[in-house]
Scaffold this motif. Sequence first.
Motif, short mmCIF file in Angstrom:
data_model
loop_
_atom_site.label_atom_id
_atom_site.label_comp_id
_atom_site.label_asym_id
_atom_site.label_seq_id
_atom_site.Cartn_x
_atom_site.Cartn_y
_atom_site.Cartn_z
N PHE A 21 -13.56 16.71 13.49
CA PHE A 21 -12.65 15.56 13.55
C PHE A 21 -13.28 14.45 14.39
O PHE A 21 -13.26 13.28 14.01
CB PHE A 21 -11.30 16.00 14.13
CG PHE A 21 -10.32 14.87 14.27
CD1 PHE A 21 -9.65 14.40 13.15
CD2 PHE A 21 -10.07 14.29 15.50
CE1 PHE A 21 -8.74 13.35 13.27
CE2 PHE A 21 -9.17 13.25 15.63
CZ PHE A 21 -8.50 12.78 14.51
N GLU A 22 -13.84 14.83 15.53
CA GLU A 22 -14.50 13.84 16.39
C GLU A 22 -15.63 13.15 15.63
O GLU A 22 -15.76 11.91 15.68
CB GLU A 22 -15.03 14.50 17.65
CG GLU A 22 -15.74 13.53 18.57
CD GLU A 22 -16.30 14.17 19.82
OE1 GLU A 22 -16.97 13.45 20.57
OE2 GLU A 22 -16.09 15.38 20.04
N PHE A 23 -16.47 13.92 14.95
CA PHE A 23 -17.57 13.33 14.17
C PHE A 23 -17.03 12.33 13.15
O PHE A 23 -17.59 11.25 12.98
CB PHE A 23 -18.34 14.41 13.41
CG PHE A 23 -19.18 15.32 14.26
CD1 PHE A 23 -19.85 14.85 15.39
CD2 PHE A 23 -19.30 16.66 13.93
CE1 PHE A 23 -20.64 15.70 16.15
CE2 PHE A 23 -20.08 17.51 14.71
CZ PHE A 23 -20.75 17.03 15.81
N LEU A 24 -15.96 12.69 12.47
CA LEU A 24 -15.40 11.82 11.45
C LEU A 24 -14.85 10.53 12.04
O LEU A 24 -15.05 9.44 11.48
CB LEU A 24 -14.32 12.54 10.65
CG LEU A 24 -14.80 13.66 9.75
CD1 LEU A 24 -13.63 14.46 9.19
CD2 LEU A 24 -15.66 13.10 8.62
N GLU A 26 -15.60 9.15 15.04
CA GLU A 26 -16.68 8.38 15.65
C GLU A 26 -17.63 7.81 14.60
O GLU A 26 -18.28 6.80 14.84
CB GLU A 26 -17.50 9.23 16.62
CG GLU A 26 -16.82 9.53 17.91
CD GLU A 26 -17.71 10.34 18.85
OE1 GLU A 26 -18.93 10.43 18.62
OE2 GLU A 26 -17.15 10.88 19.81
N GLY A 27 -17.72 8.47 13.47
CA GLY A 27 -18.62 8.02 12.43
C GLY A 27 -20.08 8.30 12.74
O GLY A 27 -20.97 7.57 12.32
N THR A 28 -20.32 9.38 13.47
CA THR A 28 -21.69 9.74 13.85
C THR A 28 -21.85 11.24 13.79
O THR A 28 -20.86 11.97 13.78
CB THR A 28 -22.01 9.23 15.27
OG1 THR A 28 -23.35 9.59 15.60
CG2 THR A 28 -21.08 9.81 16.31
N VAL A 29 -23.09 11.69 13.78
CA VAL A 29 -23.32 13.14 13.83
C VAL A 29 -23.68 13.58 15.24
O VAL A 29 -23.87 14.75 15.49
CB VAL A 29 -24.44 13.58 12.85
CG1 VAL A 29 -24.00 13.33 11.42
CG2 VAL A 29 -25.74 12.88 13.15
N ASN A 30 -23.78 12.65 16.15
CA ASN A 30 -24.06 12.97 17.55
C ASN A 30 -22.84 12.64 18.39
O ASN A 30 -22.22 11.59 18.21
CB ASN A 30 -25.25 12.15 18.06
CG ASN A 30 -26.52 12.47 17.31
OD1 ASN A 30 -26.83 13.64 17.11
ND2 ASN A 30 -27.23 11.45 16.88
N PHE A 31 -22.51 13.53 19.31
CA PHE A 31 -21.39 13.24 20.21
C PHE A 31 -21.73 12.04 21.07
O PHE A 31 -22.80 11.98 21.67
CB PHE A 31 -21.10 14.43 21.14
CG PHE A 31 -20.48 15.60 20.45
CD1 PHE A 31 -19.37 15.46 19.66
CD2 PHE A 31 -21.02 16.86 20.62
CE1 PHE A 31 -18.79 16.55 19.03
CE2 PHE A 31 -20.44 17.97 20.00
CZ PHE A 31 -19.32 17.80 19.21
N ALA A 32 -20.83 11.08 21.12
CA ALA A 32 -21.04 9.91 21.97
C ALA A 32 -20.34 10.08 23.32
O ALA A 32 -20.67 9.40 24.28
CB ALA A 32 -20.54 8.65 21.26
N ALA A 33 -19.37 10.99 23.37
CA ALA A 33 -18.66 11.26 24.62
C ALA A 33 -19.43 12.30 25.43
O ALA A 33 -20.29 13.01 24.92
CB ALA A 33 -17.25 11.77 24.33
N ASP A 34 -19.09 12.39 26.70
CA ASP A 34 -19.70 13.40 27.56
C ASP A 34 -19.30 14.80 27.09
O ASP A 34 -18.18 15.00 26.58
CB ASP A 34 -19.26 13.21 29.01
CG ASP A 34 -19.91 12.02 29.69
OD1 ASP A 34 -20.77 11.36 29.08
OD2 ASP A 34 -19.54 11.75 30.85
N MET A 35 -20.20 15.75 27.30
CA MET A 35 -19.98 17.12 26.85
C MET A 35 -18.71 17.72 27.46
O MET A 35 -17.94 18.38 26.77
CB MET A 35 -21.18 17.99 27.16
CG MET A 35 -21.01 19.43 26.71
SD MET A 35 -22.51 20.38 26.79
CE MET A 35 -23.10 20.11 25.13
#
Length: 157
Positions: A21-24, A26-35
Amino acid sequence: TQGLDTGRYAYLFKHELAHAFEFLVEGTVNFAADMWFTEGIAVCSGGGLNRVNRIDDLEEWIEKNSLSPNKGNPITIRRWEDYPEGADKTGYYTIFEVVMEYMLDPEGLNRSWQDVLNVFYDLRGLMPFEDSFEENFGIEVDTLENEIFDRLRDYLQ
């Protein structure tokens, strides 16, 4: 399915679905938020591990990690490389969970799942995580990092 731990698989499915859900969003395949943030969300979405829910559990975590360079501070885990050498990485997930619970609880930061979603929308718009987090959660990431154990002690009491 005899002997199959369906509860664990259900948890893992929901946990990983939160990441999808986060990937969708954000529109990216890399997490942009902190782990610590993304894993805290995923653990809570998965139904939680519920291992740090008393002050004694927190103190045990702090003591166990007292010799670690980051002293077990979950907010220092911003990327995979930030785990201290030899750290029990999965153990951090339990502390990420209580941080997220604290942030969403009326007795904690009193934020909402909408605030979490707003962070993802901001990240989609390429706003840095630290800026979005402060805007949506009302606290700087660095302040949370410096105060996290005191805040969690107050929260768990």
